[in-house]
Design a protein around this motif. Structure first.
Motif, PDB file in Angstrom:
ATOM      1  N   TYR A 146       0.827  -1.206   0.000  1.00  0.00           N
ATOM      2  CA  TYR A 146       0.000   0.000   0.000  1.00  0.00           C
ATOM      3  C   TYR A 146       0.866   1.262   0.000  1.00  0.00           C
ATOM      4  N   ARG A 147       1.878   1.299   0.855  1.00  0.00           N
ATOM      5  CA  ARG A 147       2.728   2.495   0.926  1.00  0.00           C
ATOM      6  C   ARG A 147       3.465   2.735  -0.384  1.00  0.00           C
ATOM      7  N   LEU A 148       3.890   1.697  -1.018  1.00  0.00           N
ATOM      8  CA  LEU A 148       4.569   1.856  -2.306  1.00  0.00           C
ATOM      9  C   LEU A 148       3.643   2.495  -3.328  1.00  0.00           C
ATOM     10  N   ARG A 149       2.383   2.071  -3.367  1.00  0.00           N
ATOM     11  CA  ARG A 149       1.412   2.651  -4.305  1.00  0.00           C
ATOM     12  C   ARG A 149       1.133   4.119  -3.969  1.00  0.00           C
ATOM     13  N   VAL A 150       1.058   4.439  -2.682  1.00  0.00           N
ATOM     14  CA  VAL A 150       0.820   5.818  -2.256  1.00  0.00           C
ATOM     15  C   VAL A 150       1.950   6.730  -2.739  1.00  0.00           C
ATOM     16  N   LEU A 151       3.175   6.313  -2.509  1.00  0.00           N
ATOM     17  CA  LEU A 151       4.320   7.154  -2.851  1.00  0.00           C
ATOM     18  C   LEU A 151       4.567   7.224  -4.347  1.00  0.00           C
ATOM     19  N   GLN A 152       4.176   6.211  -5.073  1.00  0.00           N
ATOM     20  CA  GLN A 152       4.325   6.248  -6.527  1.00  0.00           C
ATOM     21  C   GLN A 152       3.442   7.322  -7.147  1.00  0.00           C
ATOM     22  N   GLY A 153       2.341   7.691  -6.462  1.00  0.00           N
ATOM     23  CA  GLY A 153       1.447   8.717  -6.978  1.00  0.00           C
ATOM     24  C   GLY A 153       1.730  10.108  -6.451  1.00  0.00           C
ATOM     25  N   ALA A 154       2.812  10.263  -5.692  1.00  0.00           N
ATOM     26  CA  ALA A 154       3.118  11.562  -5.083  1.00  0.00           C
ATOM     27  C   ALA A 154       3.529  12.596  -6.129  1.00  0.00           C
ATOM     28  N   GLU A 155       3.059  13.823  -5.959  1.00  0.00           N
ATOM     29  CA  GLU A 155       3.437  14.930  -6.829  1.00  0.00           C
ATOM     30  C   GLU A 155       4.434  15.867  -6.151  1.00  0.00           C
ATOM     31  N   VAL A 156       4.956  15.433  -5.016  1.00  0.00           N
ATOM     32  CA  VAL A 156       5.947  16.209  -4.266  1.00  0.00           C
ATOM     33  C   VAL A 156       7.153  15.314  -4.024  1.00  0.00           C
ATOM     34  N   PRO A 157       8.319  15.898  -3.693  1.00  0.00           N
ATOM     35  CA  PRO A 157       9.483  15.068  -3.369  1.00  0.00           C
ATOM     36  C   PRO A 157       9.187  14.149  -2.185  1.00  0.00           C
ATOM     37  N   VAL A 158       9.573  12.902  -2.310  1.00  0.00           N
ATOM     38  CA  VAL A 158       9.297  11.898  -1.279  1.00  0.00           C
ATOM     39  C   VAL A 158      10.451  11.862  -0.283  1.00  0.00           C
ATOM     40  N   GLU A 159      10.106  11.907   0.994  1.00  0.00           N
ATOM     41  CA  GLU A 159      11.125  11.858   2.044  1.00  0.00           C
ATOM     42  C   GLU A 159      11.479  10.412   2.380  1.00  0.00           C
ATOM     43  N   GLN A 160      12.735  10.225   2.758  1.00  0.00           N
ATOM     44  CA  GLN A 160      13.234   8.877   3.016  1.00  0.00           C
ATOM     45  C   GLN A 160      12.452   8.178   4.122  1.00  0.00           C
ATOM     46  N   SER A 161      12.045   8.920   5.160  1.00  0.00           N
ATOM     47  CA  SER A 161      11.363   8.296   6.298  1.00  0.00           C
ATOM     48  C   SER A 161       9.968   7.786   5.942  1.00  0.00           C
ATOM     49  N   TRP A 162       9.451   8.182   4.786  1.00  0.00           N
ATOM     50  CA  TRP A 162       8.124   7.713   4.385  1.00  0.00           C
ATOM     51  C   TRP A 162       8.155   6.281   3.870  1.00  0.00           C
ATOM     52  N   TYR A 163       9.348   5.813   3.514  1.00  0.00           N
ATOM     53  CA  TYR A 163       9.489   4.425   3.068  1.00  0.00           C
ATOM     54  C   TYR A 163       9.620   3.503   4.264  1.00  0.00           C
ATOM     55  N   PHE A 164       9.236   2.243   4.063  1.00  0.00           N
ATOM     56  CA  PHE A 164       9.433   1.224   5.083  1.00  0.00           C
ATOM     57  C   PHE A 164      10.764   0.527   4.849  1.00  0.00           C
ATOM     58  N   GLN A 165      11.428   0.184   5.950  1.00  0.00           N
ATOM     59  CA  GLN A 165      12.590  -0.687   5.857  1.00  0.00           C
ATOM     60  C   GLN A 165      12.069  -2.107   5.731  1.00  0.00           C
ATOM     61  N   ASP A 166      12.472  -2.801   4.684  1.00  0.00           N
ATOM     62  CA  ASP A 166      11.973  -4.155   4.450  1.00  0.00           C
ATOM     63  C   ASP A 166      12.599  -5.108   5.463  1.00  0.00           C
ATOM     64  N   GLU A 167      11.767  -5.645   6.355  1.00  0.00           N
ATOM     65  CA  GLU A 167      12.267  -6.556   7.379  1.00  0.00           C
ATOM     66  C   GLU A 167      12.684  -7.897   6.782  1.00  0.00           C
ATOM     67  N   TYR A 168      12.328  -8.147   5.554  1.00  0.00           N
ATOM     68  CA  TYR A 168      12.596  -9.447   4.952  1.00  0.00           C
ATOM     69  C   TYR A 168      13.834  -9.406   4.047  1.00  0.00           C
TER      70      TYR A 168
END
Length: 427
Positions: A399-421
């Motif tokens: 879900y978060r990946l889809r949200v950020l892919q549609g962003a019209e502003v610069p994406v901040e690093q903290s908005w991404y999840f660290q993949d635990e896997y």
């Protein structure tokens, strides 16, 4: 042939059969080990593949799903962390998006009512998923909730100006009037908000979004612009028991339930025709303000106090009255509010529940992930990360990946999840 000869022959036959069986067993073990190795590889024990395999519905991933889940980091307990952290750390560590992602969303703010009572981890996943700084959020905490739980939620909400705890809280009883009252308490707070929200959407603590905030906005301001979304129909005969006799709530020593009495109820006030539908909705601000002041709505609310699950008739009934703002008198079950796998719809609207059923509603398992992301609904219910942590973790990252892919502003690093896997950021 002598007896000794027969015995020797039998012995040699047994030895021969034993050797053959041993060889076959070794071959089977080899085949099984190869199959297990292949399944585990399919299941994703290498970077970036686990959730992807599950969303693709690969059979091997489902066969060893429990093994995968146990081998991965367990869901973290957030209560102590929240109480001990400052707001800036919480907002960053929990990956809250702190800026509007598009002008379209800014121009169509939403209000949310969230009724919660347990599973702090699930609440955190939900609020961090739907949070945007231009929306407004009212959180109703069940008075039955533990002190630690309530303190953690209050601490988290204090970090945001547009998130608040309902000014009046209820002891919520399943199928009781208190559940409806909790929503109304939040509505009375939300109409005082300076944020010009267009629709209010209600959620519970085991919900999670399927559509992004922008997709929700586009859906509501498109087909439902200026109208209320309350799926339902005229009260069916098999549901009349809910409103024919008086019901009472019982709360004592940690137990709570609704039970019927022998007292018959009068007909609804003002000759109102009762409807039956979902307790979950998207209502316009004009409608909410009207309902809180209209005498018919007040009288129906009073009449509904001793009915069974009144939240499943109150909103849909009022929304079928023609002169109520945004009403839809001729509407039926249409409207994609929530994806739910009901037990009695197995084989028709869905092929089954890979988790388990609670009150005939599916608690989603790994095999439901693909069905969820392909659903046209805005939200889904229900989830339990204490039992199926991989389901919520994978869905959260997808879900978060889809949200950020549609962003019209610069994406901040903290908005991404660290993949635990893996050791990589999920992006």
């Amino acid at each position: 042939m002598s007896l000794l000869g027969c015995t020797k022959s039998g012995f040699m036959l047994c030895v021969g059969l034993s050797i053959i069986l041993l060889a076959i067993n070794n071959m089977n073990q080899l085949d099984n080990s190869l199959n297990v190795e292949e399944e585990i590889k399919e299941c994703g024990f290498y970077p970036g593949e686990l959730c992807k395999a599950l969303f693709e519905g690969k059979p091997a991933a489902l066969v060893v799903g429990n093994i995968c889940q146990e081998a991965l980091p367990p869901s973290r307990e957030q209560g102590a962390v929240i109480l001990q952290s400052n707001c800036s750390t919480l907002i960053s560590d929990l990956h809250f998006i702190t800026k509007p992602l598009s002008q379209e969303e800014v121009e169509y703010p939403l209000a949310y009512i969230m009724t919660i009572h347990k599973q702090l981890d699930m609440f955190i996943k939900l609020i961090s998923a739907i949070y945007t700084p231009h929306n407004v959020y009212c959180i109703h905490i069940d008075q039955k909730s533990s002190k630690t739980y309530s303190q953690a939620v209050q601490r988290l909400t204090s970090c945001f100006q547009n998130v608040f705890i309902a000014s009046q809280q209820e002891t919520v009883v399943y199928a009781g009037f208190s559940r409806l009252r909790a929503d109304i308490n939040c509505m009375e707070d939300l109409v005082l908000s300076d944020i010009p929200w267009k629709h209010v959407v209600n959620l519970c603590g085991q919900d999670f979004p399927i559509k992004t905030n922008r997709e929700i906005v586009q859906y509501l301001k498109g087909k439902w612009n200026g109208r209320n979304l309350t799926p339902g129909v005229i009260q069916p005969p098999h549901m009349k028991y809910r409103t024919q006799v008086s019901y009472k709530e019982f709360v004592h020593m940690g137990k709570s339930y609704v039970y019927p009495t022998k007292e018959e109820k009068a007909s609804p006030p003002h000759n109102i025709t009762l409807y039956f539908g979902t307790a979950y909705y998207a209502l316009t601000r004009n409608f909410v303000e009207f309902v809180l002041t209209d005498q018919r709505a007040k009288d129906l609310l009073e009449w509904s106090k001793d009915t069974y699950s009144p939240d499943e008739h109150y909103w849909v009934t009022l929304n079928r009255i023609k002169d109520f703002p945004g009403s839809t008198p001729d509407a039926g079950w249409e409207g994609n509010i929530r994806a739910v796998k009901w037990r009695d719809q197995e084989g028709t609207s869905h092929s089954g529940c890979s988790g388990h059923y609670v009150r005939d509603i599916c608690v989603y398992g790994l095999g439901d992930l693909r069905w969820l992301i392909e659903s046209p609904h805005l939200f889904a219910n229900k989830f339990d990360p204490s039992l199926y942590s991989l389901v919520t973790d994978c869905l959260e990252r997808h879900y978060r990946l889809r949200v950020l892919q549609g962003a019209e502003v610069p994406v901040e690093q903290s908005w991404y999840f660290q993949d635990e896997y893996s050791s990589k950021t999920y992006r």
